[in-house]
Design an enzyme around this catalytic site. Sequence first.
Site, PDB file in Angstrom:
ATOM      1  N   ARG A 182      -2.999   2.786  10.477  1.00 42.56           N
ATOM      2  CA  ARG A 182      -2.133   1.901   9.725  1.00 42.56           C
ATOM      3  C   ARG A 182      -1.710   2.510   8.390  1.00 42.56           C
ATOM      4  O   ARG A 182      -0.596   2.337   7.922  1.00 42.56           O
ATOM      5  CB  ARG A 182      -2.878   0.574   9.454  1.00 42.56           C
ATOM      6  CG  ARG A 182      -2.409  -0.260   8.265  1.00 42.56           C
ATOM      7  CD  ARG A 182      -1.070  -0.885   8.573  1.00 42.56           C
ATOM      8  NE  ARG A 182      -0.445  -1.533   7.434  1.00 42.56           N
ATOM      9  CZ  ARG A 182      -0.073  -2.796   7.430  1.00 42.56           C
ATOM     10  NH1 ARG A 182      -0.308  -3.558   8.467  1.00 42.56           N
ATOM     11  NH2 ARG A 182       0.552  -3.300   6.385  1.00 42.56           N
ATOM     12  N   TYR A 185       1.520   5.292   6.817  1.00 45.45           N
ATOM     13  CA  TYR A 185       2.757   4.940   6.100  1.00 45.45           C
ATOM     14  C   TYR A 185       2.518   4.907   4.592  1.00 45.45           C
ATOM     15  O   TYR A 185       3.205   5.583   3.819  1.00 45.45           O
ATOM     16  CB  TYR A 185       3.222   3.578   6.610  1.00 45.45           C
ATOM     17  CG  TYR A 185       4.333   2.881   5.853  1.00 45.45           C
ATOM     18  CD1 TYR A 185       5.655   3.326   5.929  1.00 45.45           C
ATOM     19  CD2 TYR A 185       4.075   1.720   5.105  1.00 45.45           C
ATOM     20  CE1 TYR A 185       6.681   2.643   5.273  1.00 45.45           C
ATOM     21  CE2 TYR A 185       5.087   1.039   4.454  1.00 45.45           C
ATOM     22  CZ  TYR A 185       6.393   1.499   4.534  1.00 45.45           C
ATOM     23  OH  TYR A 185       7.405   0.812   3.893  1.00 45.45           O
ATOM     24  N   CYS A 187       0.181   6.165   2.852  1.00 47.13           N
ATOM     25  CA  CYS A 187      -0.237   7.451   2.314  1.00 47.13           C
ATOM     26  C   CYS A 187       0.968   8.382   2.162  1.00 47.13           C
ATOM     27  O   CYS A 187       1.104   9.071   1.141  1.00 47.13           O
ATOM     28  CB  CYS A 187      -1.286   8.038   3.251  1.00 47.13           C
ATOM     29  SG  CYS A 187      -2.099   9.453   2.568  1.00 47.13           S
ATOM     30  N   PHE A 240       8.359 -14.087  14.192  1.00 41.33           N
ATOM     31  CA  PHE A 240       8.276 -15.554  14.216  1.00 41.33           C
ATOM     32  C   PHE A 240       9.630 -16.167  14.582  1.00 41.33           C
ATOM     33  O   PHE A 240       9.691 -17.160  15.318  1.00 41.33           O
ATOM     34  CB  PHE A 240       7.769 -16.093  12.873  1.00 41.33           C
ATOM     35  CG  PHE A 240       6.282 -15.871  12.614  1.00 41.33           C
ATOM     36  CD1 PHE A 240       5.458 -15.346  13.606  1.00 41.33           C
ATOM     37  CD2 PHE A 240       5.711 -16.207  11.393  1.00 41.33           C
ATOM     38  CE1 PHE A 240       4.085 -15.149  13.382  1.00 41.33           C
ATOM     39  CE2 PHE A 240       4.340 -16.022  11.153  1.00 41.33           C
ATOM     40  CZ  PHE A 240       3.540 -15.481  12.137  1.00 41.33           C
ATOM     41  N   VAL A 253      -1.990 -12.963  13.912  1.00 40.32           N
ATOM     42  CA  VAL A 253      -2.836 -11.785  14.066  1.00 40.32           C
ATOM     43  C   VAL A 253      -4.130 -11.977  13.264  1.00 40.32           C
ATOM     44  O   VAL A 253      -4.081 -12.272  12.066  1.00 40.32           O
ATOM     45  CB  VAL A 253      -2.084 -10.520  13.593  1.00 40.32           C
ATOM     46  CG1 VAL A 253      -3.016  -9.318  13.548  1.00 40.32           C
ATOM     47  CG2 VAL A 253      -0.878 -10.248  14.482  1.00 40.32           C
ATOM     48  N   GLY A 255      -6.174 -14.295  12.938  1.00 38.47           N
ATOM     49  CA  GLY A 255      -6.349 -15.583  12.259  1.00 38.47           C
ATOM     50  C   GLY A 255      -5.287 -15.918  11.218  1.00 38.47           C
ATOM     51  O   GLY A 255      -5.269 -17.009  10.669  1.00 38.47           O
ATOM     52  N   SER A 258      -4.246 -13.185   6.149  1.00 37.82           N
ATOM     53  CA  SER A 258      -3.696 -12.293   5.123  1.00 37.82           C
ATOM     54  C   SER A 258      -2.662 -13.043   4.302  1.00 37.82           C
ATOM     55  O   SER A 258      -1.986 -13.941   4.810  1.00 37.82           O
ATOM     56  CB  SER A 258      -3.037 -11.074   5.771  1.00 37.82           C
ATOM     57  OG  SER A 258      -4.002 -10.342   6.469  1.00 37.82           O
TER      58      SER A 258
HETATM   59  P1  NAD Z   1      15.397  -0.758   7.817  1.00 38.00           P
HETATM   60  O1  NAD Z   1      14.615  -0.145   8.910  1.00 38.00           O
HETATM   61  O2  NAD Z   1      16.216  -1.952   8.113  1.00 38.00           O
HETATM   62  O3  NAD Z   1      16.365   0.342   7.156  1.00 38.00           O
HETATM   63  C1  NAD Z   1      16.092   1.724   7.168  1.00 38.00           C
HETATM   64  C2  NAD Z   1      17.372   2.439   7.615  1.00 38.00           C
HETATM   65  O4  NAD Z   1      17.170   3.854   7.515  1.00 38.00           O
HETATM   66  C3  NAD Z   1      17.727   2.144   9.081  1.00 38.00           C
HETATM   67  O5  NAD Z   1      19.050   1.675   9.203  1.00 38.00           O
HETATM   68  C4  NAD Z   1      17.563   3.491   9.770  1.00 38.00           C
HETATM   69  O6  NAD Z   1      18.505   3.724  10.822  1.00 38.00           O
HETATM   70  C5  NAD Z   1      17.788   4.473   8.613  1.00 38.00           C
HETATM   71  N1  NAD Z   1      17.148   5.766   8.862  1.00 38.00           N
HETATM   72  C6  NAD Z   1      15.841   5.982   9.174  1.00 38.00           C
HETATM   73  N2  NAD Z   1      15.632   7.297   9.377  1.00 38.00           N
HETATM   74  C7  NAD Z   1      16.821   7.917   9.189  1.00 38.00           C
HETATM   75  C8  NAD Z   1      17.232   9.275   9.266  1.00 38.00           C
HETATM   76  N3  NAD Z   1      16.360  10.238   9.594  1.00 38.00           N
HETATM   77  N4  NAD Z   1      18.521   9.561   9.008  1.00 38.00           N
HETATM   78  C9  NAD Z   1      19.410   8.588   8.693  1.00 38.00           C
HETATM   79  N5  NAD Z   1      19.076   7.285   8.611  1.00 38.00           N
HETATM   80  C10 NAD Z   1      17.793   6.952   8.860  1.00 38.00           C
HETATM   81  O7  NAD Z   1      14.365  -1.093   6.622  1.00 38.00           O
HETATM   82  P2  NAD Z   1      14.584  -1.855   5.230  1.00 38.00           P
HETATM   83  O8  NAD Z   1      13.776  -3.082   5.250  1.00 38.00           O
HETATM   84  O9  NAD Z   1      16.020  -1.920   4.892  1.00 38.00           O
HETATM   85  O10 NAD Z   1      13.819  -0.843   4.254  1.00 38.00           O
HETATM   86  C11 NAD Z   1      14.477   0.128   3.457  1.00 38.00           C
HETATM   87  C12 NAD Z   1      13.438   0.866   2.607  1.00 38.00           C
HETATM   88  O11 NAD Z   1      12.667  -0.060   1.833  1.00 38.00           O
HETATM   89  C13 NAD Z   1      12.422   1.680   3.403  1.00 38.00           C
HETATM   90  O12 NAD Z   1      12.159   2.884   2.721  1.00 38.00           O
HETATM   91  C14 NAD Z   1      11.183   0.819   3.413  1.00 38.00           C
HETATM   92  O13 NAD Z   1      10.001   1.598   3.523  1.00 38.00           O
HETATM   93  C15 NAD Z   1      11.286   0.134   2.064  1.00 38.00           C
HETATM   94  N6  NAD Z   1      10.568  -1.158   2.079  1.00 38.00           N
HETATM   95  C16 NAD Z   1      11.146  -2.311   2.527  1.00 38.00           C
HETATM   96  C17 NAD Z   1      10.432  -3.508   2.496  1.00 38.00           C
HETATM   97  C18 NAD Z   1      11.034  -4.831   2.879  1.00 38.00           C
HETATM   98  O14 NAD Z   1      10.466  -5.833   2.496  1.00 38.00           O
HETATM   99  N7  NAD Z   1      12.137  -4.907   3.601  1.00 38.00           N
HETATM  100  C19 NAD Z   1       9.110  -3.520   2.062  1.00 38.00           C
HETATM  101  C20 NAD Z   1       8.529  -2.332   1.653  1.00 38.00           C
HETATM  102  C21 NAD Z   1       9.275  -1.158   1.653  1.00 38.00           C
HETATM  103  N1  UDP Z   2       1.856 -10.871  11.682  1.00 40.22           N
HETATM  104  C1  UDP Z   2       1.439 -11.913  12.512  1.00 40.22           C
HETATM  105  N2  UDP Z   2       2.176 -12.205  13.639  1.00 40.22           N
HETATM  106  C2  UDP Z   2       3.302 -11.527  13.981  1.00 40.22           C
HETATM  107  C3  UDP Z   2       3.728 -10.462  13.133  1.00 40.22           C
HETATM  108  C4  UDP Z   2       2.985 -10.168  11.992  1.00 40.22           C
HETATM  109  O1  UDP Z   2       0.421 -12.561  12.247  1.00 40.22           O
HETATM  110  O2  UDP Z   2       3.918 -11.874  15.003  1.00 40.22           O
HETATM  111  C5  UDP Z   2       1.106 -10.588  10.418  1.00 40.22           C
HETATM  112  C6  UDP Z   2       0.658  -9.153  10.181  1.00 40.22           C
HETATM  113  O3  UDP Z   2      -0.585  -8.902  10.813  1.00 40.22           O
HETATM  114  C7  UDP Z   2       0.565  -9.090   8.673  1.00 40.22           C
HETATM  115  C8  UDP Z   2       1.693 -10.024   8.198  1.00 40.22           C
HETATM  116  O4  UDP Z   2       2.001 -10.843   9.339  1.00 40.22           O
HETATM  117  O5  UDP Z   2      -0.673  -9.655   8.248  1.00 40.22           O
HETATM  118  C9  UDP Z   2       2.951  -9.334   7.699  1.00 40.22           C
HETATM  119  O6  UDP Z   2       3.410  -8.419   8.628  1.00 40.22           O
HETATM  120  P1  UDP Z   2       4.754  -7.586   8.500  1.00 40.22           P
HETATM  121  O7  UDP Z   2       4.985  -6.910   9.805  1.00 40.22           O
HETATM  122  O8  UDP Z   2       5.872  -8.412   8.007  1.00 40.22           O
HETATM  123  O9  UDP Z   2       4.480  -6.415   7.439  1.00 40.22           O
HETATM  124  P2  UDP Z   2       3.485  -6.133   6.223  1.00 40.22           P
HETATM  125  O10 UDP Z   2       3.652  -7.220   5.215  1.00 40.22           O
HETATM  126  O11 UDP Z   2       2.097  -6.086   6.775  1.00 40.22           O
HETATM  127  O12 UDP Z   2       3.949  -4.813   5.740  1.00 40.22           O
END
Ligand code: NAD
Ligand code: UDP
Length: 389
Positions: A182, A185, A187, A240, A253, A255, A258
């Site tokens: 897990r 990512y 790291c 969901f 997941v 319970g 989290s």
């Molecule tokens: P997402 O998966 O919807 O968007 C990522 C986009 O990057 C995708 O459209 C994918 O096609 C593109 N991509 C991936 N690898 C590529 C490559 N090699 N070349 C070209 N395009 C590529 O995810 P998101 O939710 O929009 O997240 C964007 C960023 O924010 C990510 O770096 C993610 O780790 C970070 N992030 C998002 C959240 C969140 O709450 N949504 C939380 C933590 C971190």
């Molecule tokens: N989770 C769950 N049921 C689902 C999908 C996710 O209980 O169908 C839980 C997951 O184990 C985690 C939380 O929901 O505790 C948030 O998961 P998410 O995939 O949104 O990403 P995270 O916040 O862990 O990066």
Amino acid sequence: SAPATARVDLDGNPVAPLTICMIGAGGFIGSHLCEKLMAETSHVVYAVDVYCDKIRHLVDPAPPHLAGRISFHRLNIKNDSRLEGLIKMADLTINLAAICTPADYNTRPLDTIYSNFIDALPVVKYCSENNKRLIHFSTCEVYGKTIGSFLPTDHPLRKEPEFYVLKEDESPCIFGPIVKQRWSYACAKQLIERLIFAEGAENGLEFTIVRPFNWIGPRMDFIPGVDGPSEGVPRVLACFSNNLLRGEPLKLVDGGQSQRTFVYIKDAIEAVHLMIENPARANGQIFNVGNPNNEVTVRELAEMMTEVYANVSGEPPLDEPMIDVSSKQFYGEGYDDSDKRIPDMTIINKQLGWNPKTPLKDLLETTLTYQHKTYKEAIKRQMSQASAS
Ligand code: NAD
Ligand code: UDP
């Protein structure tokens, strides 16, 4: 077409129109950021991604009023020599590209590490070498587990903020052992943050690092079997939503104990907009972006979504709307979880004056209304075909 009034930054200076190379622009966050920049600024965007379904309305073709403002560049940053040229032509690069769904971290750890670290390296290098500003998307997951999670469940210190509130410049990064894949990512994201920070310290790279805390809203991920693989496992909002649309129980997941804080995508995009237009306040910073007031357990999220979806759809909830599943069943070997994520908001508040606005209930209403409108018919058709055959 430039907006009628000139834009000013937080210090009252005019904002010059920028050219922005946005990598990962076709994803969830990128699609909202593109919309925001097109609607409210006169910046030009090179939208880079391997796919563009979520920004098709902006780029395929660009509507006449956006002519010259946004172009789509279909390329994989792993292996495309056009990337450097785009970064050189832009003033600012925003890197959103990543594999960022937990179901992949333990099942595709190599792809996860390559995507979040190796593939981001050339982006950082081109920005540094060409003196271009970089806004890089990291994650709240770099904090890992809270300090308090190592105390006994009923220990009083667990209630003390210093044992759980996550601060950019103080909190440690606490990951599980290597067998718990897990953390591949988190790291990889941590190491790219350290590399960017070092480029800033040693070579003067102008950077901003964003740590999103569960941004959610319309267009997040996919609904399995409709606009994504039937066996795919998206993030919790889409999991969901999928269950609710199909009238099946939501899976908790381990319970569902989290805790997460959820922020509305449109609030969070405001913060990114401020970073873009206030480089003097954003450069050299790492920003938590989340909503500390919207904390729930995953079980509470499931309860709220069930209730909100019943109102939105007019369909009564199931008698047993939730079921428990083990993380091993749901995600496979090597899954582990972050226990609790409360962002400290001091730094973003001080630097950019940003605060999240939307309560969880309101953002779920908007989002589930969108999910219902967007997917319900397709799912009905699919389910009636399945039962006919
Ligand atoms: P997402 O998966 O919807 O968007 C990522 C986009 O990057 C995708 O459209 C994918 O096609 C593109 N991509 C991936 N690898 C590529 C490559 N090699 N070349 C070209 N395009 C590529 O995810 P998101 O939710 O929009 O997240 C964007 C960023 O924010 C990510 O770096 C993610 O780790 C970070 N992030 C998002 C959240 C969140 O709450 N949504 C939380 C933590 C971190
Ligand atoms: N989770 C769950 N049921 C689902 C999908 C996710 O209980 O169908 C839980 C997951 O184990 C985690 C939380 O929901 O505790 C948030 O998961 P998410 O995939 O949104 O990403 P995270 O916040 O862990 O990066």
